[in-house]
Every structure is written in structure tokens, then in C-alpha cells.
Design a protein around this motif. Structure first.
Motif, PDB file in Angstrom:
ATOM      1  N   ARG A 152      -3.114  -1.284   4.809  1.00 24.27           N
ATOM      2  CA  ARG A 152      -4.360  -0.580   4.508  1.00 24.27           C
ATOM      3  C   ARG A 152      -4.257   0.921   4.698  1.00 24.27           C
ATOM      4  NH1 ARG A 152     -10.202  -2.596   5.947  1.00 24.27           N
ATOM      5  NH2 ARG A 152      -9.599  -2.197   8.054  1.00 24.27           N
ATOM      6  N   THR A 153      -3.134   1.527   4.321  1.00 24.50           N
ATOM      7  CA  THR A 153      -3.131   2.984   4.345  1.00 24.50           C
ATOM      8  C   THR A 153      -3.838   3.501   3.099  1.00 24.50           C
ATOM      9  OG1 THR A 153      -1.010   3.107   3.228  1.00 24.50           O
ATOM     10  CG2 THR A 153      -0.980   3.131   5.619  1.00 24.50           C
ATOM     11  N   ARG A 154      -4.081   2.620   2.169  1.00 21.51           N
ATOM     12  CA  ARG A 154      -4.999   2.950   1.085  1.00 21.51           C
ATOM     13  C   ARG A 154      -5.580   1.632   0.581  1.00 21.51           C
ATOM     14  NH1 ARG A 154      -2.980   1.772  -3.884  1.00 21.51           N
ATOM     15  NH2 ARG A 154      -0.798   1.198  -3.871  1.00 21.51           N
ATOM     16  N   GLU A 155      -6.645   1.730  -0.179  1.00 24.83           N
ATOM     17  CA  GLU A 155      -7.322   0.517  -0.638  1.00 24.83           C
ATOM     18  C   GLU A 155      -6.521  -0.098  -1.789  1.00 24.83           C
ATOM     19  OE1 GLU A 155      -9.467  -1.794   0.774  1.00 24.83           O
ATOM     20  OE2 GLU A 155     -10.133   0.123   1.555  1.00 24.83           O
ATOM     21  N   ILE A 156      -6.267  -1.394  -1.688  1.00 23.17           N
ATOM     22  CA  ILE A 156      -5.574  -2.086  -2.774  1.00 23.17           C
ATOM     23  C   ILE A 156      -6.584  -2.334  -3.888  1.00 23.17           C
ATOM     24  CG2 ILE A 156      -4.287  -4.164  -3.361  1.00 23.17           C
ATOM     25  CD1 ILE A 156      -2.956  -2.315  -1.342  1.00 23.17           C
TER      26      ILE A 156
ATOM     27  N   LYS B 118     -14.011 -17.039  -9.876  1.00 24.09           N
ATOM     28  CA  LYS B 118     -13.923 -17.286  -8.440  1.00 24.09           C
ATOM     29  C   LYS B 118     -14.622 -18.581  -8.073  1.00 24.09           C
ATOM     30  CE  LYS B 118     -11.953 -13.808  -6.497  1.00 24.09           C
ATOM     31  NZ  LYS B 118     -11.221 -13.656  -5.296  1.00 24.09           N
TER      32      LYS B 118
ATOM     33  N   PHE C  91       2.391   1.087  -9.845  1.00 24.58           N
ATOM     34  CA  PHE C  91       3.256  -0.048  -9.528  1.00 24.58           C
ATOM     35  C   PHE C  91       2.429  -1.297  -9.256  1.00 24.58           C
ATOM     36  CE2 PHE C  91       5.628  -2.760  -6.612  1.00 24.58           C
ATOM     37  CZ  PHE C  91       6.717  -3.016  -7.421  1.00 24.58           C
TER      38      PHE C  91
ATOM     39  N   TYR D 210      -6.973 -13.873  -0.015  1.00 22.63           N
ATOM     40  CA  TYR D 210      -6.967 -12.771   0.938  1.00 22.63           C
ATOM     41  C   TYR D 210      -7.136 -13.285   2.361  1.00 22.63           C
ATOM     42  CZ  TYR D 210      -8.540  -8.643   3.431  1.00 22.63           C
ATOM     43  OH  TYR D 210      -8.669  -7.639   4.342  1.00 22.63           O
TER      44      TYR D 210
ATOM     45  N   ARG E 107       7.514   9.309 -10.921  1.00 19.90           N
ATOM     46  CA  ARG E 107       7.395   8.810 -12.294  1.00 19.90           C
ATOM     47  C   ARG E 107       7.877   9.885 -13.257  1.00 19.90           C
ATOM     48  NH1 ARG E 107       6.755   4.014 -11.089  1.00 19.90           N
ATOM     49  NH2 ARG E 107       5.362   3.642  -9.370  1.00 19.90           N
TER      50      ARG E 107
ATOM     51  N   LYS F 205      -6.344  -7.845  -5.789  1.00 21.59           N
ATOM     52  CA  LYS F 205      -6.944  -8.721  -4.783  1.00 21.59           C
ATOM     53  C   LYS F 205      -7.495  -9.983  -5.413  1.00 21.59           C
ATOM     54  CE  LYS F 205      -8.181  -5.611  -1.140  1.00 21.59           C
ATOM     55  NZ  LYS F 205      -9.222  -4.818  -0.524  1.00 21.59           N
ATOM     56  N   ARG F 206      -8.039  -9.817  -6.609  1.00 21.13           N
ATOM     57  CA  ARG F 206      -8.656 -10.966  -7.274  1.00 21.13           C
ATOM     58  C   ARG F 206      -7.626 -12.053  -7.567  1.00 21.13           C
ATOM     59  NH1 ARG F 206     -11.471  -7.986 -10.959  1.00 21.13           N
ATOM     60  NH2 ARG F 206      -9.868  -8.379 -12.501  1.00 21.13           N
TER      61      ARG F 206
ATOM     62  N   ASP G 128      -8.875  -3.842  -6.740  1.00 24.40           N
ATOM     63  CA  ASP G 128      -9.543  -5.143  -6.800  1.00 24.40           C
ATOM     64  C   ASP G 128      -8.839  -6.117  -7.736  1.00 24.40           C
ATOM     65  OD1 ASP G 128     -11.415  -4.446  -4.998  1.00 24.40           O
ATOM     66  OD2 ASP G 128     -12.908  -3.811  -6.471  1.00 24.40           O
TER      67      ASP G 128
ATOM     68  N   ARG H 209      -5.843   6.656   8.995  1.00 30.05           N
ATOM     69  CA  ARG H 209      -4.702   5.905   8.467  1.00 30.05           C
ATOM     70  C   ARG H 209      -4.991   5.360   7.083  1.00 30.05           C
ATOM     71  NH1 ARG H 209      -4.321   3.517  13.278  1.00 30.05           N
ATOM     72  NH2 ARG H 209      -2.870   4.519  14.665  1.00 30.05           N
ATOM     73  N   ARG H 210      -6.268   5.104   6.809  1.00 30.82           N
ATOM     74  CA  ARG H 210      -6.570   4.464   5.534  1.00 30.82           C
ATOM     75  C   ARG H 210      -6.719   5.449   4.390  1.00 30.82           C
ATOM     76  NH1 ARG H 210     -11.276   0.355   6.603  1.00 30.82           N
ATOM     77  NH2 ARG H 210     -11.069   0.158   4.379  1.00 30.82           N
TER      78      ARG H 210
ATOM     79  N   ASP I  30       0.813  -1.217   0.000  1.00 34.39           N
ATOM     80  CA  ASP I  30       0.000   0.000   0.000  1.00 34.39           C
ATOM     81  C   ASP I  30       0.847   1.268   0.000  1.00 34.39           C
ATOM     82  OD1 ASP I  30       0.775  -0.986   2.492  1.00 34.39           O
ATOM     83  OD2 ASP I  30      -0.674   0.236   3.542  1.00 34.39           O
ATOM     84  N   ARG I  31       2.146   1.122   0.285  1.00 37.60           N
ATOM     85  CA  ARG I  31       3.000   2.305   0.241  1.00 37.60           C
ATOM     86  C   ARG I  31       3.388   2.658  -1.187  1.00 37.60           C
ATOM     87  NH1 ARG I  31       5.408   3.909   5.089  1.00 37.60           N
ATOM     88  NH2 ARG I  31       4.906   2.484   6.778  1.00 37.60           N
ATOM     89  N   ALA I  32       3.422   1.680  -2.056  1.00 31.01           N
ATOM     90  CA  ALA I  32       3.720   1.966  -3.458  1.00 31.01           C
ATOM     91  C   ALA I  32       2.482   2.593  -4.085  1.00 31.01           C
ATOM     92  CB  ALA I  32       4.100   0.687  -4.176  1.00 31.01           C
ATOM     93  N   ASP I  33       2.640   3.177  -5.259  1.00 33.71           N
ATOM     94  CA  ASP I  33       1.481   3.830  -5.855  1.00 33.71           C
ATOM     95  C   ASP I  33       0.741   2.881  -6.797  1.00 33.71           C
ATOM     96  OD1 ASP I  33       3.370   3.717  -7.747  1.00 33.71           O
ATOM     97  OD2 ASP I  33       3.388   5.845  -8.238  1.00 33.71           O
TER      98      ASP I  33
ATOM     99  N   VAL J 176     -13.492 -14.078  -0.236  1.00 37.84           N
ATOM    100  CA  VAL J 176     -13.438 -12.798   0.475  1.00 37.84           C
ATOM    101  C   VAL J 176     -12.227 -12.014   0.006  1.00 37.84           C
ATOM    102  CG1 VAL J 176     -13.148 -11.721   2.732  1.00 37.84           C
ATOM    103  CG2 VAL J 176     -14.644 -13.670   2.466  1.00 37.84           C
ATOM    104  N   GLU J 177     -12.453 -10.759  -0.351  1.00 38.66           N
ATOM    105  CA  GLU J 177     -11.349  -9.957  -0.879  1.00 38.66           C
ATOM    106  C   GLU J 177     -10.978  -8.794   0.014  1.00 38.66           C
ATOM    107  OE1 GLU J 177     -12.061  -8.594  -4.803  1.00 38.66           O
ATOM    108  OE2 GLU J 177     -11.956 -10.598  -5.653  1.00 38.66           O
TER     109      GLU J 177
END
Lengths: 308, 407
Positions: free
Chosen positions: A185-189, B37, A150, A199, B182, A194-195, A191, B308-309, A144-147, B65-66
Motif C-alpha cells: 500500500r505505498t500507493r492505491e492499487i 460480484k 504495468f 482481497y 518507459r 482488485k476486482r 480497482d 507511506r501510502r 505497488d512498487r511497479a507503476d 471487500v476490495e
């Protein structure tokens, strides 16, 4: 230390394997690790800091006797630092040498300069090479630290275990590496990423598991002190903190108390060493003397939720 | 199909079809479960072996679950579905679930979603549908202490929409674009792009090496909008919600929260391109329209669970509120300070200032003012154009003078 180990044959075997590596896992995590090993799928672990996400990759590498390739993500991580880069200096020299030789066929020169000889491999490309003991364990830490760009770059690697270098072609792993991706989770990965993964959310452990972890990691600790430490921390996590202490901090605190020759908790020692557990002025103020005293009293009276 | 595994020949077909039904129920409950899935879930179950119930549970869990939030839905659906494989043919488990002890509200909502999904599955199969139980369960999901009102938005005409879009496009938030790591090709760039240079040089076999250059790209930081929709702000809430929808669909990395007495993350609802559908969803999801205000408590919740999120990577926070807090101002002061310290920039937009002689007298306003980087008062806020104009205005004396007045 075991040498090369075959992949475990069942969930129970996976649990034992992790236990051998001093990792006390829940059945859910073990099932997922087992599935990931059998079906060659990456593992995506999320959870608060200090609950043992990174550790699982270390343990897998150790117990399976594999090489660990670690990629720590940070903002601005790009392909040149993560995958490969060309050795420009050597390439320039090669071009000059070719000129000196009078060998200036354009096609062959281009082929020569952009060949594997001049490729500097970075962790992700290394992870596709088989080691002596089989494919390595690839740890992509704190993705989550990478953008987002990436993350998109990782998709090819995670789904097909291959990386495309435009000048050379596609590098395919002969044996897929064991991939562990962690996120705070400092940002949402995205989907799409994730797929491609299995997880799992690692939460704070139950009191029972935390005691087991403490016993495994610090067998020298007195049982009474260990139980009190776990009871205290379990109770502390229930209070209104912005950053709750993880397992890492439990262990650090336990070794601090052992170092201080304590055999049981008392409010003074706890207050003095609380900075190991709480890393924020606000939290430290909130868990002031009164709160600490209350929890210690509860621990002593055996009325915490964690008490057996 | 060769991809389909062969589970125990005697009962395998049944298990596969049950997993399929289960996956369909999850999909209806909102989990992104596609055919891929499903195949994978069947394989996972085959590999783990269906002997132990918890292995079976975790195998399906690993595949289906994702994200952490989906765990609860999965858990409920699993319990309801696999407790009685004939669930879809009979409603007995639903009756029991309706009379179970009271759970926290959120869980109830999850359960409602799962139940609805399972019921929808049942309808597909053209089976009887027991309605009263569902209603019973729904009744439990309301809390009696707070009067919740659901909001109806008037829909916007096409012309209004177009005007709104233009206004948003004109809007210039006082945001410094952040440099990323970048690069893009640029003849005027500061750095030499070695890879491109070598490639260009090889065209002449290295006789001439024309330098190719590149420069850093920049991009706006993530934006987090915290918008007050309490009673004192109700005049504006339609406007604001249109505003946040337009901003959300206009940019990347926008997170939106509405608050009154409680905080709701509405980012997901706003993602819907159609503004009316998005607003309908928000209207249904947010329960404290035009109620009281508890800014401090809501900010605290934001700081604890969301900061934090969503505040990573140098986020900018836009706080839209009149600063009139009915609650303890002490909490507000602590939390606004913490919010300020955890974001790159905090912009406060206050729509209450309709006359020039404003003094920061309300305790809430006094608590917030010292901690904002940029203060944007809006007089006569009637249209999106006014709002975007206020936000685009250069960070000028307005903030400075007001802050000194407050001091």
C-alpha cells in the motif's frame, strides 16, 4: 515433504494444509485461499510489512508441491523484464544466415525470426507453463512498487490467465496458475486489478496466534520466554511507533534472545537487542529505556492485554 | 442462467435472494458491488458451504471487500443484516443498535452509512421507516468538545470556472519531470529500438536495417497537497479548495488533505468533476472549518498514517499554511523534518505575507522554514491567478532571502 497434493476439499482442510506448511493462518485467510484454489482466482494480499504476505505463496508452493515463480516488482518494471523479450542477437544472426542461404522470402523470414525459438521467457510467461506437478504458484510481490501501466498489463493475465505476444499470438495457460499478489500500500492499487482478485488484509496477529506462530517456527524456544516475547511485542505495537514490528521481527528477535541464552526478558537485554525490532531512530528514541522498562514490568506482572 | 449455481434446492432461492439484498445494501453503503460480484459471491458461498457462519462471512468478505477501509462497513452491514434476515421488514435491530454503547466517532459514521443504506433498501421495498432511531444514532456521531462548522461555498460562475482553468493550465510548479523507465518511439532518441529495427529490416529481408530509435518518457511526480483551512486561513479557504479541485482534475496522482484541528483526506471527494458537487461533499466531510490550528498534530497524523501510502515514487508536497500553530511547536519541528525527509521536495506556500517587511517571528514559522525546499510567499492573494502565479514563479531570491532573514 509431500509430493503432489490435491487441492484441499474444505476450509478446514485448507487450514490444516497451511498448518502443515508451518503457516498459522486465521480462518478468514484460509477461507480465501480455499476459494481461490477452487474458483481459480488470484489472491490480493495487503498489510504492513512483515506480516507474512509473501510467505503464503512460499507455503502454498511447498505444501502443494508446485513450482514457485516469483516476480519482484520495482519501479520501471516493464514487459521485457516481466513477460518476454526477443533475443535480438540471435535474430540478427538468423537474418544474416538466411541471406547467406539466399533464402530471402519476406513472409517466411519474418515468421521464422519472430517465432518461439527466439523468445526469451520471463517469469509471467513461465508461469503459464504447466510444471510436472501441475500449474505453478505465481507470486507477484509488492505490486505497488511497479507503476500503473504495468498493473494494467497484468489485467489480461489475472482475468484470463493468458498473455498476448503480438508476433506469435495468445499464450493460454492450460491449467491456471495459483496467483498471489501482494501489496504494501505505498500507493492505491487500481480497482480494475482488485476486482479480479480476492482481497484480504493481513493485520498483526492476535497474541494467541502469535504464540502459535512462534511455537510452530521455533519449537525449541522455552515456553516462558516465548510467552514473554509475544506479550512484550503485542504491548510494543500499542505504543506510538511509526513502524511497528511484524512477525518476521518477532521471530528474528526470539532467535536473537535464544542465541544470547536468555530464558526470560530483562530490561537490559531488551534495550540491547531493541534494534532488531525497531528500525528507525525516532522509534528507538520513543521506546527509550523508560518505556521498555514499563513494558517489561507489565509483562512480568502479567497485566498486558496479551497475557493469557 | 447456467452461471447461477444450484444451492440447496429447498432454501437456495431464499439464500440467493438474501445475498442479493445484502449486496444491494453494501452497494448503497458505497462498496462497488456490481452484478458480476453478486454472481461470484453466490458461487463462493456455494463452494464454501453455508454450514459455518464464519465461513459464510469470510466467503462473502473475500468477494465483496476490495480494500481495507471497506472492512468496517462490511462488518457492520453483515452483523446488522444477517443477525435478523427479516431486517428489511422490521426495524427492531436498528432500535437496539441505536442504544448500544458509545463507539469511536469514526465507527459511528460507518455505522450511520450502513444504517442509511439498509434503510434505503427498506424504503425501496416500501416498508415502514423508523426515523427517530436514525436520528438518535446520528446525534452520537458528533463530538461535543469541538465546535464543527460545515462550510458552504458560493458557487462559481461559468466564467470564473473558465478563468480558473486557464490559470491552472498556465501554472508551472517548480517540478522536475521525472524520467520513467518507459520508452516511446522518437527519431532523435538516444537508444536503438531493436524490436522496431528488426521489423523494419525484415521488410527488405534484412538487406537494409534502418535504425529505429526510442527515448525515455518523463512524467511529473505525484503531488500531495496539505492545505490549512483553520480560522486564520478562512479568508482563503474557498480559493484554495477551488484551487485543489482544479489541480486534482487536471493531473494524475494528486492527493489532497485539509487540516485544521484534524486531518481529512478529501482526495476522493475532489474526484468529482463538477466543482460544486465536489465542494459540497468536502464541506460536509471536513468538520473543522475555521477552527483552531494544530499543524504539528495534523502533520504527525499524516506522517503516521498516510506518508507511506501517498509519498511513494518521489512525491512533491505542497504545504499551504500560514504557519501559525497554537500548539506545541516542538511537535511541529519534529514532524515537519520528518515530512521533509520523506518527500522529494517540500514547497511551502504562505499566504499571510501581505507586506514586504515580513519577519519569520511566529514560532511555527521558524520551525517550518529550515525544512522547506522552496518557500513561496504570496502578497495580496485574491484570485487563483495570483496563487498559480506565485507557484509558477521561478525558485528565486524570495526563498533564499526569507530563509536568511529567518536565520
Amino acid at each position: 515433504m509431500p509430493d503432489v497434493c490435491a487441492n484441499p476439499a474444505s476450509v478446514d482442510a485448507t487450514l490444516r494444509l497451511l498448518q502443515d506448511g508451518d503457516y498459522v493462518a486465521g480462518r478468514g485467510l484460509a477461507t480465501m485461499v480455499f476459494l481461490s484454489l477452487r474458483l481459480s482466482r488470484p489472491i490480493l494480499l495487503e498489510g504492513d510489512a512483515g506480516v507474512g504476505k509473501t510467505e503464503i505463496a512460499n507455503v502454498l508452493a511447498r505444501v502443494l508441491g508446485r513450482r514457485l515463480v516469483r516476480l519482484q516488482c520495482y519501479e520501471g518494471l516493464d514487459a521485457a523484464a516481466a513477460v518476454y523479450e526477443w533475443n535480438y542477437a540471435a535474430q540478427m544472426i538468423e537474418v544474416r544466415l538466411a541471406q547467406a542461404r539466399g533464402d530471402i522470402d519476406r513472409e517466411s523470414l519474418a515468421k521464422d525470426v519472430f517465432s518461439e525459438r527466439f523468445l526469451i521467457k520471463r517469469p509471467l510467461l513461465h508461469a503459464l507453463e504447466p510444471g510436472l506437478a501441475g500449474a505453478p504458484v505465481l507470486l507477484i510481490d509488492e505490486v505497488d512498487r511497479a507503476d500503473a501501466p504495468f498493473e494494467a498489463y497484468l489485467l489480461e493475465l489475472l482475468s484470463d490467465y493468458q498473455i498476448t505476444v503480438p508476433e506469435i499470438g495468445t499464450v493460454v495457460a492450460r491449467e491456471p496458475p495459483i496467483v498471489v499478489v501482494t501489496s504494501n500500500r505505498t500507493r492505491e492499487i487500481h480497482d480494475a486489478l482488485k476486482r479480479r482478485c480476492f482481497y484480504h488484509w493481513i493485520g498483526y496477529p492476535s497474541a494467541q496466534r502469535e504464540r502459535a506462530i512462534l511455537r510452530t517456527k521455533m519449537p525449541e524456544i522455552e515456553k516462558r520466554l516465548g510467552d514473554e516475547i509475544v506479550a512484550f511485542i503485542q504491548e510494543l505495537r500499542q505504543t506510538d511507533l511509526s513502524k511497528r514490528p511484524g512477525i518476521g521481527q518477532t521471530l528474528a528477535w526470539a532467535s536473537a534472545l535464544v542465541e544470547l541464552d536468555r530464558v526470560e526478558l530483562d530490561p537490559e537485554t531488551v534495550s540491547a537487542t531493541l534494534s532488531v525490532l525497531l528500525t528507525g531512530r525516532g522509534d528507538a528514541a520513543r521506546a527509550g529505556r523508560g518505556v521498555v522498562g514499563d513494558i517489561v514490568a507489565k509483562v512480568k506482572a502479567g497485566t498486558t492485554q496479551a497475557t493469557p | 442462467m447456467s452461471a447461477l449455481p444450484t444451492i440447496d434446492p429447498a432454501t437456495g432461492g431464499k439464500l440467493v435472494s438474501n445475498i442479493m439484498h445484502f449486496a444491494r445494501a453494501l452497494r448503497l453503503a458505497g462498496l462497488p458491488v456490481g452484478p458480476g460480484k453478486l454472481l461470484e459471491a453466490v458461487r463462493a458461498v456455494e463452494v464454501v458451504g453455508p454450514r459455518r457462519r464464519d465461513d459464510f462471512y469470510w466467503a462473502l468478505h473475500a468477494v465483496l471487500v476490495e480494500r481495507h477501509e471497506q472492512h468496517e462497513i462490511f462488518e457492520q452491514a453483515f452483523r446488522l443484516f444477517w443477525r435478523d434476515p427479516r431486517l428489511l421488514q422490521g426495524a427492531a435491530p436498528l432500535v437496539r443498535s441505536g442504544t448500544e454503547r458509545r463507539r469511536p466517532k469514526q465507527l459511528d459514521q460507518v455505522r450511520q452509512r450502513v444504517l442509511d443504506a439498509l434503510m434505503a433498501g427498506a424504503k425501496d421495498e416500501e416498508l415502514e421507516q423508523p426515523e427517530p432511531e436514525v436520528e438518535l444514532d446520528r446525534a452520537l456521531s458528533y463530538s461535543p468538545e469541538e465546535v464543527f462548522r460545515h462550510k458552504d461555498f458560493e458557487s462559481m460562475s461559468a466564467a470564473e470556472l473558465a478563468a480558473a482553468r486557464q490559470a491552472i493550465a498556465r501554472m508551472r510548479l517548480p517540478i522536475v519531470r521525472l524520467p520513467t523507465r518507459r520508452f516511446v518511439a522518437d527519431p532523435q532518441g538516444q537508444r536503438v529500438d531493436m524490436r522496431a529495427t528488426l521489423r523494419a529490416g525484415l521488410r527488405t529481408s534484412g538487406l537494409i536495417m534502418p535504425l529505429r530509435r526510442k527515448r525515455r518518457t518523463t512524467r511529473p511526480p505525484p503531488l500531495v497537497i496539505l492545505c490549512d483551512v483553520s480560522g486564520s486561513m478562512s479568508r482563503y479557504s474557498r480559493l484554495f479548495v477551488h484551487f485543489v479541485h482544479a489541480v486534482t482534475s487536471d493531473r494524475e496522482r494528486v492527493s489532497t488533505f485539509l487540516f485544521g484541528t484534524q486531518l481529512s483526506n478529501v482526495t476522493r471527494h475532489l474526484r468529482h468533476k463538477d466543482v460544486d458537487i465536489a465542494l459540497d461533499r468536502i464541506g460536509a466531510a471536513v468538520e473543522d472549518w475555521s477552527g483552531g490550528t494544530r499543524i504539528g498534530v495534523c502533520l504527525k497524523e499524516f506522517n503516521l498514517h498516510w506518508s507511506r501510502r501517498v509519498l511513494g515514487q518521489g512525491a512533491l508536497v505542497l504545504l499551504i499554511t500560514d504557519g501559525l500553530d497554537r500548539d506545541d511547536v516542538g511537535v511541529l519541528a519534529i514532524e515537519i523534518e520528518r515530512l521533509h525527509k520523506s518527500c522529494r521536495r517540500l514547497i511551502w506556500l504562505n499566504p499571510l505575507l501581505r507586506y514586504e517587511g515580513f519577519r519569520a517571528e511566529a514560532a511555527g514559522v521558524k520551525a517550518i522554514l529550515p525544512h522547506v525546499d522552496d518557500f513561496r510567499p504570496v502578497h495580496n492573494l485574491d484570485s487563483l491567478a495570483d496563487l498559480t502565479e506565485a507557484l509558477s514563479r521561478a525558485s528565486d531570491r524570495a526563498g533564499g532571502t526569507l530563509r536568511s532573514r529567518a536565520a
